[in-house]
Design an enzyme around this catalytic site. Structure first.
Site, PDB file in Angstrom:
ATOM      1  N   CYS A  13      50.825 -33.438  13.488  1.00 39.21           N
ATOM      2  CA  CYS A  13      51.027 -33.087  14.842  1.00 39.21           C
ATOM      3  C   CYS A  13      52.089 -31.974  14.989  1.00 39.21           C
ATOM      4  O   CYS A  13      52.520 -31.399  14.362  1.00 39.21           O
ATOM      5  CB  CYS A  13      51.471 -34.282  15.497  1.00 39.21           C
ATOM      6  N   ASN A  16      56.012 -34.018  14.022  1.00 36.03           N
ATOM      7  CA  ASN A  16      56.019 -34.818  13.038  1.00 36.03           C
ATOM      8  C   ASN A  16      57.060 -36.025  13.399  1.00 36.03           C
ATOM      9  O   ASN A  16      57.618 -36.632  12.456  1.00 36.03           O
ATOM     10  CB  ASN A  16      56.170 -34.210  11.556  1.00 36.03           C
ATOM     11  N   CYS A  18      56.402 -38.039  16.777  1.00 39.29           N
ATOM     12  CA  CYS A  18      55.804 -38.969  17.627  1.00 39.29           C
ATOM     13  C   CYS A  18      54.384 -39.700  16.857  1.00 39.29           C
ATOM     14  O   CYS A  18      54.198 -40.790  16.427  1.00 39.29           O
ATOM     15  CB  CYS A  18      55.409 -38.423  18.774  1.00 39.29           C
ATOM     16  N   ARG A  19      53.396 -38.741  16.952  1.00 38.59           N
ATOM     17  CA  ARG A  19      51.916 -39.198  16.589  1.00 38.59           C
ATOM     18  C   ARG A  19      51.745 -39.372  15.035  1.00 38.59           C
ATOM     19  O   ARG A  19      51.207 -40.174  14.642  1.00 38.59           O
ATOM     20  CB  ARG A  19      50.974 -38.154  17.055  1.00 38.59           C
ATOM     21  N   SER A  20      51.957 -38.145  14.356  1.00 36.42           N
ATOM     22  CA  SER A  20      51.784 -38.079  12.925  1.00 36.42           C
ATOM     23  C   SER A  20      52.369 -39.347  12.119  1.00 36.42           C
ATOM     24  O   SER A  20      51.598 -39.772  10.940  1.00 36.42           O
ATOM     25  CB  SER A  20      51.714 -36.733  12.309  1.00 36.42           C
ATOM     26  N   ASP A 130      49.817 -35.768  22.840  1.00 31.71           N
ATOM     27  CA  ASP A 130      51.160 -36.136  22.791  1.00 31.71           C
ATOM     28  C   ASP A 130      51.912 -36.901  23.726  1.00 31.71           C
ATOM     29  O   ASP A 130      51.900 -36.567  24.869  1.00 31.71           O
ATOM     30  CB  ASP A 130      51.832 -34.448  23.013  1.00 31.71           C
TER      31      ASP A 130
END
Ligand code: WE7
Length: 158
Positions: A13, A16, A18-20, A130
């Site tokens: 993301c 690196n 939050c999401r990934s 995001d």
């Protein structure tokens, strides 16, 4: 890179944090619970270098912990080497996809298959948004999307 006869996946993301890292931790837990974690190299990375070395966002860690998952990941930027060593690079939104495809096109012999993680969602939510400027609920949504997608991805590649 991958274990012998193994497979590899890099979740990506923007930062690196939050999401990934959530996707990586969810996938690792799923692979462990399925008894195949040793067959996989699993990591995550950022398209930007903004957060290099940072721990995941506290809201993401809280969300994972709520679901019984821990991670000690530290943010890193995607490298040229990643395109040569990873079988799969799975990202979150169209901006990630553009950044990754641009980087890949500058590399000879890029082997990674670059896709949206959301392309594996049985509920067809293609984009994992995001949650940086969002709420705890948005992190929970990311977690749920990652869980659905990682399950299908693992089934398809086992
Ligand atoms: C984010 C982010 C996210 C946005 N994680 N950051 Cl301040 C900034 C600038 C360039 C790269 C990064 Cl990673 C960051 C910090 C970390 N998930 N999302 N920024 C974001 C969201 C919406 C509109 C603009 C930004 C920069």
């Amino acid at each position: 890179m991958a274990a012998p006869g193994g497979k590899s996946v890099l979740f990506v993301c923007l930062g690196n944090i939050c999401r990934s890292p959530i996707a990586e931790a969810v996938f690792r837990k799923m692979a462990a619970d399925s008894g195949v974690v040793d067959k996989w190299v699993i990591d995550s990375g950022a398209t930007s270098d903004w957060n290099t070395g940072s721990a995941p966002d506290a809201r993401g860690l809280a969300c994972l912990r709520k679901h019984g998952i821990e991670t000690d990941h530290r943010a890193r930027q995607v490298t040229k080497d990643d395109f040569l060593t990873f079988d799969h690079i799975l990202c979150m939104d169209d901006s990630n996809l553009r950044d990754l495809n641009k980087k890949a096109s500058s590399i000879k012999n890029s082997k990674a298959k670059i896709e949206l993680l959301g392309s594996y969602d049985p509920e067809k939510q293609l984009i994992i948004q995001d949650p940086y400027y969002g709420s705890d609920k948005d992190f929970e949504t990311v977690y749920e999307q990652c869980t659905r997608c990682c399950k299908v991805f693992l089934e398809q590649h086992s």
